[in-house]
Design an enzyme around this catalytic site. Structure first.
Site, PDB file in Angstrom:
ATOM      1  N   GLN A 111      30.145  46.196  18.653  1.00 33.06           N
ATOM      2  CA  GLN A 111      30.145  45.611  19.998  1.00 33.06           C
ATOM      3  C   GLN A 111      28.858  44.840  20.260  1.00 33.06           C
ATOM      4  O   GLN A 111      28.868  43.798  20.922  1.00 33.06           O
ATOM      5  CB  GLN A 111      30.309  46.737  21.028  1.00 33.06           C
ATOM      6  CG  GLN A 111      30.698  46.268  22.416  1.00 33.06           C
ATOM      7  CD  GLN A 111      32.188  46.022  22.551  1.00 33.06           C
ATOM      8  OE1 GLN A 111      32.997  46.812  22.103  1.00 33.06           O
ATOM      9  NE2 GLN A 111      32.559  44.922  23.173  1.00 33.06           N
ATOM     10  N   LYS A 126      29.662  51.706  23.781  1.00 30.88           N
ATOM     11  CA  LYS A 126      31.060  52.152  23.618  1.00 30.88           C
ATOM     12  C   LYS A 126      31.124  53.613  23.999  1.00 30.88           C
ATOM     13  O   LYS A 126      30.131  54.337  23.896  1.00 30.88           O
ATOM     14  CB  LYS A 126      31.492  52.009  22.156  1.00 30.88           C
ATOM     15  CG  LYS A 126      32.979  51.945  21.971  1.00 30.88           C
ATOM     16  CD  LYS A 126      33.466  50.537  22.140  1.00 30.88           C
ATOM     17  CE  LYS A 126      34.968  50.434  22.158  1.00 30.88           C
ATOM     18  NZ  LYS A 126      35.392  49.021  22.069  1.00 30.88           N
ATOM     19  N   ASP A 166      39.631  50.523  26.276  1.00 26.35           N
ATOM     20  CA  ASP A 166      39.908  50.325  24.846  1.00 26.35           C
ATOM     21  C   ASP A 166      41.218  51.091  24.639  1.00 26.35           C
ATOM     22  O   ASP A 166      41.967  51.276  25.605  1.00 26.35           O
ATOM     23  CB  ASP A 166      38.732  50.858  23.996  1.00 26.35           C
ATOM     24  CG  ASP A 166      38.804  50.413  22.535  1.00 26.35           C
ATOM     25  OD1 ASP A 166      38.323  49.312  22.237  1.00 26.35           O
ATOM     26  OD2 ASP A 166      39.345  51.150  21.682  1.00 26.35           O
ATOM     27  N   THR A 210      41.932  39.316  25.219  1.00 30.40           N
ATOM     28  CA  THR A 210      41.631  39.558  23.807  1.00 30.40           C
ATOM     29  C   THR A 210      42.631  38.815  22.925  1.00 30.40           C
ATOM     30  O   THR A 210      42.255  38.121  21.971  1.00 30.40           O
ATOM     31  CB  THR A 210      41.642  41.068  23.504  1.00 30.40           C
ATOM     32  OG1 THR A 210      40.853  41.726  24.490  1.00 30.40           O
ATOM     33  CG2 THR A 210      41.064  41.348  22.132  1.00 30.40           C
ATOM     34  N   ASN A 241      48.103  46.199  23.832  1.00 38.65           N
ATOM     35  CA  ASN A 241      47.708  45.146  24.741  1.00 38.65           C
ATOM     36  C   ASN A 241      47.256  43.871  24.016  1.00 38.65           C
ATOM     37  O   ASN A 241      47.561  42.754  24.423  1.00 38.65           O
ATOM     38  CB  ASN A 241      46.577  45.720  25.608  1.00 38.65           C
ATOM     39  CG  ASN A 241      45.921  44.684  26.455  1.00 38.65           C
ATOM     40  OD1 ASN A 241      44.884  44.158  26.095  1.00 38.65           O
ATOM     41  ND2 ASN A 241      46.549  44.357  27.554  1.00 38.65           N
TER      42      ASN A 241
HETATM   43  O1  2IT Z   1      36.458  46.249  21.749  1.00 41.17           O
HETATM   44  C1  2IT Z   1      36.222  45.635  22.807  1.00 41.17           C
HETATM   45  O2  2IT Z   1      35.580  44.595  22.824  1.00 41.17           O
HETATM   46  C2  2IT Z   1      36.746  46.185  24.050  1.00 41.17           C
HETATM   47  N1  2IT Z   1      37.376  47.240  24.024  1.00 41.17           N
HETATM   48  C3  2IT Z   1      36.524  45.507  25.359  1.00 41.17           C
HETATM   49  C4  2IT Z   1      35.200  45.887  25.922  1.00 41.17           C
HETATM   50  C5  2IT Z   1      34.926  45.348  27.303  1.00 41.17           C
HETATM   51  O3  2IT Z   1      33.846  45.715  27.813  1.00 41.17           O
HETATM   52  O4  2IT Z   1      35.713  44.601  27.867  1.00 41.17           O
END
Ligand code: 2IT
Length: 450
Positions: A111, A126, A166, A210, A241
């Site tokens: 991340q 995370k 997530d 995403t 999703n």
């Molecule tokens: O893996 C990822 O980038 C996410 N689960 C989204 C994290 C977010 O803060 O929107």
């Protein structure tokens, strides 16, 4: 190999023997950034690699909740604040049975560089829990979320750490988490979470971001190859999703997803998973049961292959693993390499084992794109949600979508340039790692030692 990298990897192996996913992510990253390390002795002088690999902090806590029969259950919660050099920690929460410290740390590590690639001021974090949402009632999920937030709320905030969803955490869970945060704090601070409902500060396009971002990135790759999305057939693993967002955007751009999969097997729908009815059904199916995609085959009368993965099929142009980490191992990679398919676009976080990834990158007919670039649009739109919350405004769908599109173009462009700078050619994997690393490293060095 560069001695500094080699020493760091030896140390990591020693320190994190019980955290295989974390070691895997770190190792892949360190191999990738070798050319940048070799050229810049100041990184070693500043002990930068160990500082990048040890999280700033990691919270681990007990979460107790009661089921609908009044029986108590105890889970472990986590939040890892990995690197805050370029902004408040930002990253999702994963509620899944197999969650442990290794998985949370690998996700938070990835991340950090993904968030840097977005170009927005967000650090890496995370969290999650080994709570298993499968088969739980809505009331049970609400009580779990309330208990989780009660343990975590002191350690997060709009300028501190901003969790999101997530796996196992969607808009519904974010609502329960936010409600509890508000109740505990007595303030309306909706910048503390992203992925919220539109009625209390969520952003348009966040649920799609995403998947849309992944398709925008793919489109850049295709353009680079003088190719086009039009008429392309895509195999997507997963049906969550992210897969849903890919299907939706692909359909809009005249491509089609013809494979999807779940833990129970895979679906082949040669007409394309592209109508509103099909897409709505997938969302519903996922809500009801994250373990089975077979009902889709029954409903839409198409092929379901039980207990198998579709890696290696030849009737697609693009593979997009969008399910879970380590979905594609060495044997699957060989099948993919042999299939003759040109594009392997990672979407889920670390969907490919390291040996599989090396193999795919060594196939000269293939183009491989890394998840930390491809899926960055999700967190990127989360950062846009934070901006809207701090402005107390909401932007239109078109505004958010066009910013997302620009962001994905930039990420592709910057990755390409970073690879070129070190003479690596069109290497999107190394390029993304180097570009993300360079941004985080600069901010850390400029802020002094800690
Ligand atoms: O893996 C990822 O980038 C996410 N689960 C989204 C994290 C977010 O803060 O929107």
């Amino acid at each position: 190999m560069n001695q500094y990298i080699k020493n760091t990897i030896d140390l990591i192996y020693d320190m994190y023997r019980t955290q295989p996913e974390f070691v895997q992510a770190v190792e892949e990253f360190l191999f990738s950034i070798e050319p940048a390390i070799a050229k810049h002795p100041e990184y070693e002088k500043n002990d930068l690699l160990m500082r990048l690999v040890i999280p700033e902090r990691l919270f681990k806590f007990r979460v107790v909740w009661t089921d609908d029969q009044g029986k108590a259950h105890t889970n472990t919660g986590y939040r890892c604040q990995f690197n805050g050099a370029i902004g408040p920690y930002k990253g999702g929460l994963r509620f899944q049975k197999n969650v442990n410290e290794s998985i949370i740390k690998f996700l938070a590590f990835e991340q950090t560089f993904k968030n840097a690639l977005t170009g927005l001021p967000i650090g890496g974090g995370k969290g999650g829990s080994d709570f298993d949402p499968a088969g739980k009632s809505e009331a049970e999920i609400m009580r779990f979320c309330q208990s989780y937030m009660t343990a975590l709320y002191r350690y997060i905030g709009a300028d501190v750490d901003v969790p999101a969803g997530d796996m196992g955490v969607s808009q519904r869970e974010i609502g329960f988490l936010f409600g509890q945060y508000r109740r505990l704090k007595g303030n309306f601070e909706n910048g503390v979470l992203t992925g919220k409902g539109l009625s209390y500060g969520g952003s348009l396009i966040r649920p799609e971001a995403t998947g849309y971002g992944a398709v925008y990135y793919l489109d850049e790759v295709l353009k680079h190859e003088n190719d086009t999305l039009k008429g392309k057939r895509i195999g997507v693993s997963g049906y969550g999703n992210v897969a849903w967002g890919i299907m939706k955007k692909a359909a809009e751009l005249d491509a089609k997803v013809i494979y999807m999969s779940g833990p129970d097997g895979y679906i082949r729908d040669p007409d394309g998973i592209n109508t509103k009815e099909k897409l709505d059904y997938i969302l519903q199916m996922r809500m009801n049961d994250p373990m089975h995609c077979k009902p889709y085959a029954e409903k839409f009368n198409c092929e379901f292959v039980e207990g198998k993965k579709f890696w290696g099929v030849k009737d697609v142009d693009i593979y997009m693993p969008a399910a879970v980490q380590n979905d594609v191992g060495f044997e699957s990679a060989k099948l993919i390499g042999d299939s003759g398919v040109k594009y392997y676009i990672e979407v889920a976080n670390m969907p490919t084992t390291n040996d599989a990834l090396s193999y795919l990158r060594s196939c000269s007919h293939m183009i491989v794109a890394p998840s930390k670039a491809v899926n960055a649009g999700g967190v990127g739109v989360s950062a846009l949600e934070m901006s809207q919350n701090s402005e107390r405004l909401s932007w239109s769908k078109e505004e958010v979508d066009s910013q997302l599109h620009r962001m994905m173009k930039n990420i592709h462009e910057e990755s390409m340039k970073a690879a070129e700078t070190y003479g690596l050619g069109y290497d999107l994997v190394a390029g993304a790692n180097i570009a993300g690393f360079t941004k985080v490293a600069r901010a850390m060095i400029e802020q002094g030692l800690f």
